[in-house]
Scaffold this active site. Structure first.
Site, PDB file in Angstrom:
ATOM      1  N   HIS A 139       8.479   1.673 -42.398  1.00  0.00           N
ATOM      2  CA  HIS A 139       8.840   3.034 -42.633  1.00  0.00           C
ATOM      3  C   HIS A 139      10.122   3.830 -42.349  1.00  0.00           C
ATOM      4  O   HIS A 139      10.310   4.862 -42.784  1.00  0.00           O
ATOM      5  CB  HIS A 139       7.820   3.939 -41.764  1.00  0.00           C
ATOM      6  CG  HIS A 139       7.093   5.014 -42.473  1.00  0.00           C
ATOM      7  ND1 HIS A 139       8.015   5.920 -43.354  1.00  0.00           N
ATOM      8  CD2 HIS A 139       5.970   5.702 -42.360  1.00  0.00           C
ATOM      9  CE1 HIS A 139       7.012   6.830 -43.741  1.00  0.00           C
ATOM     10  NE2 HIS A 139       5.817   6.783 -43.038  1.00  0.00           N
ATOM     11  N   TYR A 145      -1.055  16.886 -36.510  1.00  0.00           N
ATOM     12  CA  TYR A 145       0.223  16.689 -37.507  1.00  0.00           C
ATOM     13  C   TYR A 145      -0.238  16.372 -38.968  1.00  0.00           C
ATOM     14  O   TYR A 145      -1.009  15.554 -39.008  1.00  0.00           O
ATOM     15  CB  TYR A 145       1.000  15.236 -36.745  1.00  0.00           C
ATOM     16  CG  TYR A 145       2.371  14.871 -37.280  1.00  0.00           C
ATOM     17  CD1 TYR A 145       3.429  15.237 -36.748  1.00  0.00           C
ATOM     18  CD2 TYR A 145       2.031  14.215 -38.685  1.00  0.00           C
ATOM     19  CE1 TYR A 145       4.845  14.711 -37.605  1.00  0.00           C
ATOM     20  CE2 TYR A 145       3.600  13.786 -39.231  1.00  0.00           C
ATOM     21  CZ  TYR A 145       4.766  14.038 -38.506  1.00  0.00           C
ATOM     22  OH  TYR A 145       5.798  13.666 -39.182  1.00  0.00           O
ATOM     23  N   SER A 153       1.924  15.595 -42.598  1.00  0.00           N
ATOM     24  CA  SER A 153       3.114  15.120 -42.812  1.00  0.00           C
ATOM     25  C   SER A 153       3.495  15.864 -44.509  1.00  0.00           C
ATOM     26  O   SER A 153       2.720  15.807 -45.319  1.00  0.00           O
ATOM     27  CB  SER A 153       3.244  13.589 -43.002  1.00  0.00           C
ATOM     28  OG  SER A 153       4.668  13.249 -43.619  1.00  0.00           O
ATOM     29  N   THR A 157      10.873  14.330 -44.128  1.00  0.00           N
ATOM     30  CA  THR A 157       9.633  14.859 -44.321  1.00  0.00           C
ATOM     31  C   THR A 157       9.919  16.088 -43.230  1.00  0.00           C
ATOM     32  O   THR A 157      10.827  16.326 -42.087  1.00  0.00           O
ATOM     33  CB  THR A 157       8.586  14.064 -43.579  1.00  0.00           C
ATOM     34  OG1 THR A 157       9.001  13.545 -42.254  1.00  0.00           O
ATOM     35  CG2 THR A 157       8.157  13.015 -44.539  1.00  0.00           C
TER      36      THR A 157
END
Length: 658
Positions: A372, A486, A488, A499
């Site tokens: 990532h 959360y 994204s 992001t």
């Protein structure tokens, strides 16, 4: 642990590295070399993309306090308000001014790009579960094409076609079209290609089209995250022409591009893959791949030992390979098995540091598992969609195709590694740690069939808002509280955007959830509908703000990063328990929808959290949830289903069943 950033998918879009050639690399434009031939060069909009704005400090503080409101009692909230006030008028103001000045000096990038790379690359936790997500493809609509060899060949050829198309500048630029009838047309493209790159973004903007940042795309191929003490490095070697294939923990390489940069004939690729699939070599006693699942400092130290034991050339081949193709020797049983296998597997047959692993099981089930730090879901999803479309609509081989008669024993090289006792001990320790960790992960999924996007849009509700509201209701029903959540959101509309966080838990969702869960009989269906509308409106506003770079999370993160870089003592705002709590994301959520995606998933980002991958389809809603022993994923999903049933009942004017 760090928030996981899959994405909120902007529909289709692309990106290429610095100095990428804008036209074909070679004369090799024979049949099947490219998957498209865009008349607008791939990177046409990149130079003129707008810069990611730094929000005003007062806006950030206001948004931060709004997000804290549902998580704190009155006393806690007043304390946090005080911390915010003194931050805004004191050290925060200074840091903000310094951040703005720094941003002015670095117009080629965004204020978040450097700190974000730092955050990912400095993290010492294993990349497995903590960071790397997966996306699984739908099966090929023509069932006989799901044969493992056929699909592996077609997927590989399509992936290399994507690489060639990207590097030749022939891939359609990634653009978010608000009015495709006007902007996604050949007429517009013929016009815009003559507008200089320095102005092209404005031309697209005039027809309501938003070109997206494509700077991440060049790291899709030939790239690997290298473990280093305290901070990893990203390595790319775009000269390499070979593919890395893993099977039973054994490593094989062969060229998929020839010396002129043309794709090796599909029948040869098929022959080499067939040779690898029929190799009877046993699995190695000490599977090297386990090391990529280790703590990064431990792996960095072991990698040094690996290099000094005569494995430098083999490692270089692994790191520089176009990508890693993992061939698994078993079929996939169900969606839960699919998730476990594509998210982590048994640790022997993945190189977790590679920019992505393309994993293909015995029954043709296929997924992309990606590292990532280098990029976000937007870049991976574009690649994913193009590869699915190309491999299913214009497959390179058919199930009847005969592999080429070629001597794979010469062309395919098996990599062998010299392992010292210290390395064997390291691999054994990594395996034990891996196995113990994976045992603790539960994954479960659900498909809610009563309706989806179509029904919700008719009710004038945001489908994403309804899904997020269901998670809030579910957690309240299961655990009796509202927690840090959360979601994204991509900021790829800006140069080097990454992001931003949407904070779905709000005073509106809290009030609405309490009404549905604790006292549904006290409210009429009309009142419940009205609360849902308020939630939807507010969620829509938060989403729009986040996509425009107007969240609060990245701004506060960048200010904190700057303070640390300057050796300034950490401001009180960051020491407030409420700041720690809102960043302890018990509900970490990410949505993906595309006709190519079967499902996606990731692990929780905290030990007492849920990792929630979801998609609202036209007529159903899918949800894939992971958890560790402290939480119950199956029960959470039952509560999500109950929440969706209740909301659909309310929308249909029915009373809520207790």
């Amino acid at each position: 642990m760090v928030p996981r950033l899959l994405l909120r998918a902007w529909p289709r879009g692309p990106a290429v590295g610095p100095g990428a050639p804008s036209r074909p690399l070679s004369a090799g434009s024979g049949p099947g070399q490219y998957l498209q031939r865009s008349i607008v060069p791939t990177m046409h909009y990149q130079d003129s993309l707008p810069r990611l704005p730094i929000p005003k400090l007062e806006d950030t503080i206001r948004r931060y306090l709004s997000a804290q409101k549902p998580l704190l009692n009155d006393g806690q909230f007043r304390k946090t308000e005080q911390f915010c006030k003194s931050f805004e008028n004191g050290i925060g103001k200074e840091l903000h001014e310094q951040l703005v000045a720094l941003d002015k000096q670095n117009k080629h990038t965004s204020y978040i790009s450097g700190p974000w790379f730092d955050m990912y690359l400095s993290a010492r936790d294993s990349v497995v579960l903590n960071f790397n997500p997966f996306m699984a493809f739908n099966p090929d609509p023509k069932s006989e094409y799901n044969d493992q060899l056929t699909r592996a060949t077609n997927m590989t050829v399509s992936a290399i076609r994507f690489l060639k198309t990207l590097r030749a500048g022939l891939l359609e630029p990634e653009v978010f079209h608000l009015n495709p009838a006007k902007s996604d047309t050949i007429t517009f493209k013929r016009l815009i290609r003559f507008v200089p790159s320095s102005l092209s973004w404005y031309g697209a903007y005039l027809v309501n089209a938003y070109p997206l940042d494509m700077s991440q795309y060049f790291r899709l191929f030939n790239s690997t995250r290298l473990p280093k003490p305290s901070r990893d490095e990203l390595f790319t070697d775009d000269k390499a022409r070979h593919l890395l294939v893993l099977r039973k923990g054994n490593f094989y390489i062969f060229d998929v591009l020839d010396q002129d940069g043309n794709i090796v004939s599909p029948s040869e690729i098929q022959a080499h893959l067939k040779y690898i699939l029929s190799d009877s070599s046993p699995a190695p006693e000490f599977p090297l791949a386990y090391l990529t699942s280790e703590n990064r400092d431990i792996w960095a130290e072991l990698r040094q030992k690996l290099m000094s034991s005569g494995n430098e050339e083999s490692l270089r081949k692994v790191d520089s390979a176009v990508f890693c193709l993992c061939l698994d020797d078993f079929p996939i049983k169900d969606l839960v098995h699919l998730s476990h296998n594509m998210l982590h597997g048994d640790g022997t047959n993945r190189w977790f540091d590679k920019s992505f692993n393309l994993i293909i099981a015995k029954d043709g089930s296929t997924a992309v598992h990606f590292e990532h730090s280098w990029g976000d879901g937007v870049a991976v999803l574009r690649f994913f969609n193009e590869v699915f479309k190309d491999s299913t609509q214009t497959p390179a081989v058919t199930p009847q195709s005969q592999p080429a008669t070629t001597d794979s024993t010469v062309t395919v090289q098996k990599l062998n590694f010299e392992l010292t006792d210290a390395l064997k001990t390291g691999i054994t320790a990594a395996k034990e740690k891996f196995d113990a960790t994976m045992k603790t992960l539960t994954i479960d999924c659900v498909q809610f069939q009563r309706g989806g996007k179509e029904f919700l849009k008719k009710q004038k509700l945001s489908p994403d808002a309804v899904a997020q509201l269901a998670f809030q209701m579910a957690f309240l029903r299961q655990y009796g509280q509202t927690v840090a959540t959360y979601e994204s959101c991509s900021t790829a509309a800006f140069k080097h955007g990454r992001t931003e966080t949407i904070r779905p838990a709000s005073v509106y969702t809290k009030r609405c959830s309490e009404a549905f869960v604790r006292e549904p009989s006290r409210h009429s269906a009309g009142e419940l509908q009205q609360m849902m509308v308020e939630c939807s409106k507010y969620h829509g506003q938060l989403t729009k703000e986040a996509a425009m770079g107007q969240g609060f999370d990245r701004h506060l993160f960048a200010l904190r990063h700057l303070a640390a870089a300057k050796g300034i003592i950490l401001p009180e705002l960051y020491l407030d328990p409420a700041y720690g709590q809102i960043n302890h994301n018990v509900l970490s959520t990410s949505t993906l929808s595309s006709p190519a995606v079967n499902l996606g998933g990731f692990a929780p980002v905290v030990s007492d959290g849920f990792g929630v991958g979801y998609a609202v389809h036209d007529n159903w809603i899918g949800c894939n949830v992971s958890s560790y022993p402290g939480r119950n994923a199956r029960e959470f999903l039952q509560c999500v289903e109950k929440a969706l049933e209740d909301m659909f009942d309310a929308l249909e004017g029915k009373s809520i069943k207790s």
